[in-house]
Scaffold this motif. Structure first.
Motif, PDB file in Angstrom:
ATOM      1  N   ILE A  30       0.710  -0.613   0.374  1.00 56.19           N
ATOM      2  CA  ILE A  30      -0.248  -0.108  -0.015  1.00 56.19           C
ATOM      3  C   ILE A  30       0.714   1.710  -0.171  1.00 56.19           C
ATOM      4  N   THR A  31       0.772   2.272  -0.448  1.00 53.25           N
ATOM      5  CA  THR A  31       1.924   3.217  -1.054  1.00 53.25           C
ATOM      6  C   THR A  31       0.831   4.422  -0.429  1.00 53.25           C
ATOM      7  N   THR A  32       0.097   4.730  -1.090  1.00 55.00           N
ATOM      8  CA  THR A  32      -0.942   5.130  -0.256  1.00 55.00           C
ATOM      9  C   THR A  32      -2.360   4.688   0.510  1.00 55.00           C
ATOM     10  N   GLN A  33      -2.462   5.552   1.832  1.00 55.14           N
ATOM     11  CA  GLN A  33      -3.655   5.480   2.458  1.00 55.14           C
ATOM     12  C   GLN A  33      -4.599   6.466   2.485  1.00 55.14           C
ATOM     13  N   TRP A  34      -5.624   7.311   2.651  1.00 59.44           N
ATOM     14  CA  TRP A  34      -6.420   7.601   2.587  1.00 59.44           C
ATOM     15  C   TRP A  34      -7.900   7.522   3.892  1.00 59.44           C
ATOM     16  N   GLY A  35      -7.929   8.030   4.934  1.00 60.86           N
ATOM     17  CA  GLY A  35      -9.107   7.649   5.477  1.00 60.86           C
ATOM     18  C   GLY A  35      -8.599   6.850   6.396  1.00 60.86           C
ATOM     19  N   THR A  36      -9.125   5.743   7.065  1.00 63.49           N
ATOM     20  CA  THR A  36      -8.563   5.547   9.145  1.00 63.49           C
ATOM     21  C   THR A  36      -9.804   5.181   9.047  1.00 63.49           C
ATOM     22  N   PRO A  37      -9.715   2.848   8.862  1.00 66.48           N
ATOM     23  CA  PRO A  37     -10.749   2.573   9.364  1.00 66.48           C
ATOM     24  C   PRO A  37     -11.381   3.022  10.768  1.00 66.48           C
ATOM     25  N   GLY A  38     -12.416   2.802  11.145  1.00 61.42           N
ATOM     26  CA  GLY A  38     -13.178   2.764  12.632  1.00 61.42           C
ATOM     27  C   GLY A  38     -13.280   4.095  12.521  1.00 61.42           C
ATOM     28  N   GLN A  39     -12.817   5.246  12.020  1.00 56.53           N
ATOM     29  CA  GLN A  39     -13.054   6.698  11.438  1.00 56.53           C
ATOM     30  C   GLN A  39     -13.904   7.553  10.574  1.00 56.53           C
ATOM     31  N   CYS A  40     -14.957   6.635  10.164  1.00 60.51           N
ATOM     32  CA  CYS A  40     -16.065   7.193   9.472  1.00 60.51           C
ATOM     33  C   CYS A  40     -16.895   8.447   9.008  1.00 60.51           C
ATOM     34  N   LYS A  41     -16.085   9.117   8.808  1.00 63.55           N
ATOM     35  CA  LYS A  41     -16.602  10.821   9.223  1.00 63.55           C
ATOM     36  C   LYS A  41     -16.271  11.272   8.448  1.00 63.55           C
ATOM     37  N   HIS A  42     -16.374  12.233   7.450  1.00 63.30           N
ATOM     38  CA  HIS A  42     -16.237  13.212   6.447  1.00 63.30           C
ATOM     39  C   HIS A  42     -14.822  14.392   6.584  1.00 63.30           C
ATOM     40  N   ASN A  43     -13.849  13.911   6.675  1.00 64.34           N
ATOM     41  CA  ASN A  43     -13.371  15.000   7.219  1.00 64.34           C
ATOM     42  C   ASN A  43     -11.523  14.796   6.209  1.00 64.34           C
ATOM     43  N   PRO A  44     -11.625  14.597   4.632  1.00 64.48           N
ATOM     44  CA  PRO A  44     -10.742  13.599   3.482  1.00 64.48           C
ATOM     45  C   PRO A  44      -9.195  14.675   4.126  1.00 64.48           C
ATOM     46  N   PRO A  45      -8.118  14.829   3.670  1.00 65.10           N
ATOM     47  CA  PRO A  45      -7.765  12.921   3.063  1.00 65.10           C
ATOM     48  C   PRO A  45      -8.041  11.626   4.786  1.00 65.10           C
ATOM     49  N   LYS A  46      -8.260  13.222   6.203  1.00 62.51           N
ATOM     50  CA  LYS A  46      -7.540  11.858   6.858  1.00 62.51           C
ATOM     51  C   LYS A  46      -8.563  10.742   7.661  1.00 62.51           C
ATOM     52  N   GLN A  47     -10.224  11.055   7.451  1.00 64.83           N
ATOM     53  CA  GLN A  47     -11.150  10.105   7.003  1.00 64.83           C
ATOM     54  C   GLN A  47     -12.334  10.458   6.059  1.00 64.83           C
ATOM     55  N   LEU A  48     -12.524   9.915   6.228  1.00 61.13           N
ATOM     56  CA  LEU A  48     -13.802   9.556   5.041  1.00 61.13           C
ATOM     57  C   LEU A  48     -14.862   8.894   5.551  1.00 61.13           C
ATOM     58  N   ALA A  49     -16.129   8.661   4.755  1.00 61.71           N
ATOM     59  CA  ALA A  49     -17.586   8.782   4.893  1.00 61.71           C
ATOM     60  C   ALA A  49     -18.061   7.632   4.414  1.00 61.71           C
ATOM     61  N   TYR A  50     -17.428   6.362   4.275  1.00 61.96           N
ATOM     62  CA  TYR A  50     -18.217   5.070   3.784  1.00 61.96           C
ATOM     63  C   TYR A  50     -17.643   5.748   2.052  1.00 61.96           C
ATOM     64  N   PRO A  51     -15.991   5.699   1.683  1.00 65.13           N
ATOM     65  CA  PRO A  51     -16.095   5.702   0.564  1.00 65.13           C
ATOM     66  C   PRO A  51     -16.610   4.276  -0.741  1.00 65.13           C
ATOM     67  N   ASN A  52     -17.155   5.026  -2.124  1.00 62.77           N
ATOM     68  CA  ASN A  52     -17.545   4.477  -2.604  1.00 62.77           C
ATOM     69  C   ASN A  52     -17.058   4.429  -4.145  1.00 62.77           C
ATOM     70  N   GLY A  53     -16.593   4.789  -4.838  1.00 58.81           N
ATOM     71  CA  GLY A  53     -15.360   5.530  -5.854  1.00 58.81           C
ATOM     72  C   GLY A  53     -14.009   6.736  -5.378  1.00 58.81           C
TER      73      GLY A  53
END
Length: 382
Positions: free
Chosen positions: A201-224
């Protein structure tokens, strides 16, 4: 970013152990208890769908690649300018349909254990490979188009998790210009960019278990996570219908709520790259094109009932040349083209509400891409 010196060998051993457990109950118990193998998921009849099926059509020889996304093969014109590869989810196959509705290419599941429920499909830049995501098989694949072979897998079939080599309901798989693959790992609330050469994994945006809109640190269930022409990514979040444009370095250029959306699915840029087109995975479904700088809707398709109503549409894309709209209407078992001006359905593959795998039928189609790489028109009409 994760660093594991022996990651490729370790992941390979885990995958081999899972596959071997199919015929070894003792080994199956060991794999089931191994945290590195994730949490085993119960496979339901819905997930296996129609099984290993094919249209049964004798397929024509594959023509060579002569086009690219910027210099496309000759167009067929209206209503559908290019053949389309469809991820026919519950038929567990990829199938390519020409504008004349003939079947020109097909990839049935070679094994339901590790290839099942393909739900999104996207070509590589050279047209020779296809990236496929499988949400409820918890993996993504690369397929060699000409050889019709799986060449790479990330994720362990029927096992969900957030650790190295594991996914939890991955949606989308796209090639990036540098050969890496991006996927939206929905239930882990993250976007991953993975190097197929190393499985790292060379890049990760978002954090498992932190499902809220605050990109790129947190994402709220991204599907695209759709690549744009300059390399930026168009990120779709289900919760509150957020669409964001993010650079490869993780800089958010803009982030807005898509208008008139219940459940946004896989936003794409329009052909000129200035606007956004997105499908509402809902009943009745809706297609919206909007300007992200103003949130103003510039085009919309919404029919409340009848043949024109959409039932959980998952993909909408603006077609090159014609400007018409290509739509995957999942629960109506069809893929169609909507005329930009009249909003009439001018092309359709699949019979509305009728499931099947014989020629002319689909079973929960969920993804689509254009084959602009091969001159199928000349090949079929010699």
């Amino acid at each position: 970013m994760l660093h594991t010196t022996n990651r490729p060998a370790r992941l390979k051993l885990i995958a081999l152990a899972v596959l071997a457990s199919l015929c070894n109950p003792v080994l199956a118990q060991k794999v089931k208890k191994d945290p590195a193998a994730g949490i085993e998921v119960t496979v339901t009849p819905e997930m296996t769908g129609a099984g290993m099926v094919s249209s049964g059509v004798t397929l024509p020889p594959i023509p060579p690649v002569t086009g690219s996304r910027t210099n496309r093969a000759p167009s067929w014109g209206k209503p559908l300018p290019y053949p389309i590869v469809i991820a026919d989810r519950r038929n567990n196959r990829l199938i390519e349909i020409a504008p004349d509705k003939s079947i020109v290419w097909e990839f049935p599941s070679p094994n339901l254990k590790f290839y099942r429920g393909n739900e999104d499909v996207n070509f590589s830049a050279d047209g020779k490979q296809i990236a496929v995501s499988e949400e409820d098989n918890f993996d993504i694949h690369l397929v060699d188009y000409e050889k019709k072979e799986l060449t790479w897998t990330y994720g362990i079939p029927d096992h969900r998790g957030k650790g190295p080599g594991l996914l939890n309901y991955p949606d989308d798989a796209h090639f990036l210009a540098d050969g890496q693959v991006v996927t939206a790992d929905i239930r882990n609330c993250r976007i991953l960019i993975i190097d197929p050469k190393t499985n790292a994994i060379t890049t990760q945006w978002g954090t498992p278990g932190q499902c809220k809109h605050n990109p790129p640190k947190q994402l709220a269930y991204p599907n695209g996570a759709t690549p744009m022409e300059n390399g930026d990514l168009l990120v779709t979040e289900i919760q509150d219908a957020w669409i964001s444009r993010v650079t490869r370095e993780g800089k958010v250029l803009w982030s807005v709520k898509a208008p008139n959306m219940h459940y946004p699915s896989d936003a794409f840029p329009t052909a000129d790259g200035k606007q956004v087109i997105v499908a509402d995975f809902w009943k009745p479904g809706r297609i919206v094109i909007f300007d992200p700088s103003t949130r103003k809707v510039t085009w919309e398709y919404f029919v409340k009932e009848g043949e024109g109503m959409l039932d959980h549409c998952s993909i909408a894309r603006e077609l090159p040349e014609t400007g018409d709209i290509l739509v995957v209407d999942d629960l109506h078992d069809r893929v169609m083209v909507i005329d930009r001006k009249t909003k009439a359905i001018i092309w359709q593959y699949g019979v509305t509400g009728k499931k099947g795998h014989a020629p002319g039928l689909l079973n929960y189609p969920d993804g689509v891409d254009l084959d602009v790489f091969r001159d199928w028109k000349a090949a079929l009409h010699k």
